[in-house]
Design a protein around this motif. Structure first.
Motif, PDB file in Angstrom:
ATOM      1  N   SER A  14      28.093  32.363  32.420  1.00  9.84           N
ATOM      2  CA  SER A  14      26.629  31.932  32.488  1.00  9.84           C
ATOM      3  C   SER A  14      25.610  32.434  31.640  1.00  9.84           C
ATOM      4  CB  SER A  14      25.773  31.806  34.012  1.00  9.84           C
ATOM      5  OG  SER A  14      26.577  31.038  34.790  1.00  9.84           O
ATOM      6  N   ILE A  15      24.736  32.208  31.246  1.00  4.68           N
ATOM      7  CA  ILE A  15      23.493  32.796  30.399  1.00  4.68           C
ATOM      8  C   ILE A  15      22.612  33.210  31.310  1.00  4.68           C
ATOM      9  CG2 ILE A  15      22.247  32.525  28.480  1.00  4.68           C
ATOM     10  CD1 ILE A  15      24.965  32.660  27.692  1.00  4.68           C
ATOM     11  N   GLY A  16      21.778  34.222  31.175  1.00  2.86           N
ATOM     12  CA  GLY A  16      20.655  34.504  32.056  1.00  2.86           C
ATOM     13  C   GLY A  16      19.942  35.519  31.495  1.00  2.86           C
ATOM     14  N   ILE A  17      18.611  35.893  32.342  1.00  8.06           N
ATOM     15  CA  ILE A  17      17.598  37.023  32.142  1.00  8.06           C
ATOM     16  C   ILE A  17      17.643  37.804  33.172  1.00  8.06           C
ATOM     17  CG2 ILE A  17      15.304  37.345  31.463  1.00  8.06           C
ATOM     18  CD1 ILE A  17      15.164  34.559  30.190  1.00  8.06           C
ATOM     19  N   THR A  18      18.002  39.029  33.096  1.00 11.18           N
ATOM     20  CA  THR A  18      17.744  40.002  34.099  1.00 11.18           C
ATOM     21  C   THR A  18      16.083  40.423  34.165  1.00 11.18           C
ATOM     22  OG1 THR A  18      18.080  41.904  32.943  1.00 11.18           O
ATOM     23  CG2 THR A  18      19.838  40.939  33.716  1.00 11.18           C
ATOM     24  N   LEU A  19      15.826  40.648  35.407  1.00 13.57           N
ATOM     25  CA  LEU A  19      14.426  41.002  35.666  1.00 13.57           C
ATOM     26  C   LEU A  19      14.476  42.400  36.431  1.00 13.57           C
ATOM     27  CD1 LEU A  19      13.282  37.343  37.228  1.00 13.57           C
ATOM     28  CD2 LEU A  19      12.924  38.350  34.860  1.00 13.57           C
ATOM     29  N   PRO A  20      13.304  43.156  36.184  1.00 13.98           N
ATOM     30  CA  PRO A  20      13.247  44.603  36.820  1.00 13.98           C
ATOM     31  C   PRO A  20      12.783  44.388  38.234  1.00 13.98           C
ATOM     32  CG  PRO A  20      11.418  44.085  35.206  1.00 13.98           C
ATOM     33  CD  PRO A  20      12.402  42.784  35.048  1.00 13.98           C
ATOM     34  N   PRO A  21      13.165  45.344  38.987  1.00 12.76           N
ATOM     35  CA  PRO A  21      12.804  45.317  40.266  1.00 12.76           C
ATOM     36  C   PRO A  21      11.257  45.469  40.658  1.00 12.76           C
ATOM     37  CG  PRO A  21      14.622  46.879  39.750  1.00 12.76           C
ATOM     38  CD  PRO A  21      14.120  46.311  38.679  1.00 12.76           C
ATOM     39  N   GLU A  22      10.472  45.961  39.802  1.00 11.98           N
ATOM     40  CA  GLU A  22       9.257  46.183  40.092  1.00 11.98           C
ATOM     41  C   GLU A  22       8.451  44.724  39.816  1.00 11.98           C
ATOM     42  OE1 GLU A  22      10.315  47.727  36.741  1.00 11.98           O
ATOM     43  OE2 GLU A  22      11.281  49.083  38.345  1.00 11.98           O
ATOM     44  N   LEU A  23       9.138  43.956  38.779  1.00 11.79           N
ATOM     45  CA  LEU A  23       8.477  42.468  38.709  1.00 11.79           C
ATOM     46  C   LEU A  23       8.611  41.609  40.070  1.00 11.79           C
ATOM     47  CD1 LEU A  23       7.222  40.314  36.805  1.00 11.79           C
ATOM     48  CD2 LEU A  23       9.627  39.609  36.082  1.00 11.79           C
ATOM     49  N   LEU A  24      10.234  41.697  40.403  1.00 10.02           N
ATOM     50  CA  LEU A  24      10.651  40.973  41.541  1.00 10.02           C
ATOM     51  C   LEU A  24       9.590  41.339  42.859  1.00 10.02           C
ATOM     52  CD1 LEU A  24      14.386  40.982  41.159  1.00 10.02           C
ATOM     53  CD2 LEU A  24      12.752  39.236  40.529  1.00 10.02           C
ATOM     54  N   LYS A  25       9.549  42.544  42.960  1.00  5.89           N
ATOM     55  CA  LYS A  25       8.558  43.068  44.164  1.00  5.89           C
ATOM     56  C   LYS A  25       7.264  42.561  44.011  1.00  5.89           C
ATOM     57  CE  LYS A  25       7.255  47.238  46.674  1.00  5.89           C
ATOM     58  NZ  LYS A  25       7.313  48.657  46.572  1.00  5.89           N
ATOM     59  N   GLN A  26       6.743  42.486  43.164  1.00  8.32           N
ATOM     60  CA  GLN A  26       5.214  42.031  42.636  1.00  8.32           C
ATOM     61  C   GLN A  26       5.126  40.588  43.086  1.00  8.32           C
ATOM     62  OE1 GLN A  26       4.152  42.129  38.806  1.00  8.32           O
ATOM     63  NE2 GLN A  26       2.155  42.593  39.096  1.00  8.32           N
ATOM     64  N   VAL A  27       6.256  39.796  43.173  1.00  2.48           N
ATOM     65  CA  VAL A  27       6.212  38.334  43.450  1.00  2.48           C
ATOM     66  C   VAL A  27       6.891  37.880  44.712  1.00  2.48           C
ATOM     67  CG1 VAL A  27       5.721  37.708  40.934  1.00  2.48           C
ATOM     68  CG2 VAL A  27       7.954  37.662  42.003  1.00  2.48           C
ATOM     69  N   GLY A  28       7.179  39.015  45.593  1.00  2.53           N
ATOM     70  CA  GLY A  28       7.921  38.898  46.652  1.00  2.53           C
ATOM     71  C   GLY A  28       9.363  38.260  46.491  1.00  2.53           C
ATOM     72  N   LEU A  29      10.134  38.642  45.684  1.00  6.58           N
ATOM     73  CA  LEU A  29      11.516  38.334  45.510  1.00  6.58           C
ATOM     74  C   LEU A  29      12.385  39.202  45.736  1.00  6.58           C
ATOM     75  CD1 LEU A  29      11.401  35.569  42.294  1.00  6.58           C
ATOM     76  CD2 LEU A  29      12.150  35.093  44.521  1.00  6.58           C
ATOM     77  N   SER A  30      13.625  38.784  46.076  1.00  6.95           N
ATOM     78  CA  SER A  30      14.606  40.029  46.448  1.00  6.95           C
ATOM     79  C   SER A  30      16.116  39.213  46.101  1.00  6.95           C
ATOM     80  CB  SER A  30      14.698  40.659  47.678  1.00  6.95           C
ATOM     81  OG  SER A  30      14.583  39.737  48.647  1.00  6.95           O
ATOM     82  N   GLN A  31      17.106  39.925  45.933  1.00  4.31           N
ATOM     83  CA  GLN A  31      18.423  39.402  45.594  1.00  4.31           C
ATOM     84  C   GLN A  31      18.719  38.497  46.627  1.00  4.31           C
ATOM     85  OE1 GLN A  31      21.365  42.471  45.164  1.00  4.31           O
ATOM     86  NE2 GLN A  31      23.089  41.091  44.910  1.00  4.31           N
ATOM     87  N   GLY A  32      19.313  37.473  45.989  1.00 10.94           N
ATOM     88  CA  GLY A  32      19.875  36.362  47.124  1.00 10.94           C
ATOM     89  C   GLY A  32      18.693  35.096  47.358  1.00 10.94           C
ATOM     90  N   ASP A  33      17.236  35.681  47.017  1.00 11.33           N
ATOM     91  CA  ASP A  33      16.334  34.524  47.132  1.00 11.33           C
ATOM     92  C   ASP A  33      16.512  33.238  46.334  1.00 11.33           C
ATOM     93  OD1 ASP A  33      15.037  36.037  49.309  1.00 11.33           O
ATOM     94  OD2 ASP A  33      13.480  36.799  47.711  1.00 11.33           O
ATOM     95  N   ASP A  34      16.277  31.993  46.788  1.00  9.07           N
ATOM     96  CA  ASP A  34      16.247  30.712  46.223  1.00  9.07           C
ATOM     97  C   ASP A  34      15.024  30.705  45.414  1.00  9.07           C
ATOM     98  OD1 ASP A  34      18.897  30.138  46.959  1.00  9.07           O
ATOM     99  OD2 ASP A  34      17.980  29.319  48.730  1.00  9.07           O
ATOM    100  N   VAL A  35      15.066  30.289  44.028  1.00 12.19           N
ATOM    101  CA  VAL A  35      13.931  30.097  43.116  1.00 12.19           C
ATOM    102  C   VAL A  35      13.862  28.496  42.625  1.00 12.19           C
ATOM    103  CG1 VAL A  35      13.851  32.467  42.611  1.00 12.19           C
ATOM    104  CG2 VAL A  35      15.054  31.078  40.946  1.00 12.19           C
ATOM    105  N   LEU A  36      12.720  28.277  42.467  1.00 12.58           N
ATOM    106  CA  LEU A  36      12.630  26.632  41.801  1.00 12.58           C
ATOM    107  C   LEU A  36      12.407  26.987  40.481  1.00 12.58           C
ATOM    108  CD1 LEU A  36      10.390  25.049  44.611  1.00 12.58           C
ATOM    109  CD2 LEU A  36      12.903  24.781  44.253  1.00 12.58           C
ATOM    110  N   VAL A  37      13.007  26.251  39.519  1.00 14.50           N
ATOM    111  CA  VAL A  37      12.843  26.371  37.969  1.00 14.50           C
ATOM    112  C   VAL A  37      12.318  25.064  37.507  1.00 14.50           C
ATOM    113  CG1 VAL A  37      13.800  26.981  35.747  1.00 14.50           C
ATOM    114  CG2 VAL A  37      14.801  27.891  37.981  1.00 14.50           C
ATOM    115  N   GLU A  38      11.051  25.138  36.949  1.00 12.27           N
ATOM    116  CA  GLU A  38      10.621  23.705  36.087  1.00 12.27           C
ATOM    117  C   GLU A  38      10.381  24.235  34.760  1.00 12.27           C
ATOM    118  OE1 GLU A  38       6.695  22.341  37.682  1.00 12.27           O
ATOM    119  OE2 GLU A  38       6.974  23.831  39.077  1.00 12.27           O
ATOM    120  N   VAL A  39      10.124  23.177  33.994  1.00 14.54           N
ATOM    121  CA  VAL A  39       9.368  23.363  32.550  1.00 14.54           C
ATOM    122  C   VAL A  39       8.287  22.572  32.502  1.00 14.54           C
ATOM    123  CG1 VAL A  39       9.981  22.923  30.100  1.00 14.54           C
ATOM    124  CG2 VAL A  39      12.053  23.596  31.515  1.00 14.54           C
TER     125      VAL A  39
END
Length: 83
Positions: A14-39
Motif C-alpha cells: 500500500s501507500i501511506g503516511i505515518t503519523l507520530p505518536p504525539e499527534l495520535l495521542k493528541q487526538v485520542g488514536l492508537s494502533q488498531g483504531d478505526d478511522v473514517l476518511v473523507e475528502v
C-alpha cells in the motif's frame, strides 16, 4: 503540535503516511483504531470512528438489517416526519 510534514511512502503493498505518536495521542488514536476518511474541498479529513455499544439482546446483524431498511425507505420515513 500545529503542523507536521510527512512523506507519502510505500508501506507493504500500500501507500501511506505515518503519523507520530504525539499527534495520535493528541487526538485520542492508537494502533488498531478505526478511522473514517473523507475528502472535503480537496482536503483529506481523518476522524476516529466512534465505537457503538449495543444494548444487551441487540446484535450487530440486527442493526445492519435495520440500517438497510431505513436506507431503503428513507424517503417514506422523512415524509412521516412532516405529518
Amino acid at each position: 503540535m500545529d503542523q507536521i510534514e510527512r512523506k507519502v511512502t510505500k508501506i507493504g503493498n500500500s501507500i501511506g503516511i505515518t503519523l507520530p505518536p504525539e499527534l495520535l495521542k493528541q487526538v485520542g488514536l492508537s494502533q488498531g483504531d478505526d478511522v473514517l476518511v473523507e475528502v472535503q474541498d480537496g482536503k483529506i479529513i481523518l476522524r476516529k470512528k466512534e465505537q457503538l455499544y449495543l444494548p444487551d439482546g441487540v446484535d450487530a446483524e440486527f442493526m445492519e438489517i435495520l440500517n438497510d431498511v431505513i436506507k431503503e425507505h428513507d424517503k417514506a420515513f422523512k415524509g412521516l416526519v412532516d405529518r
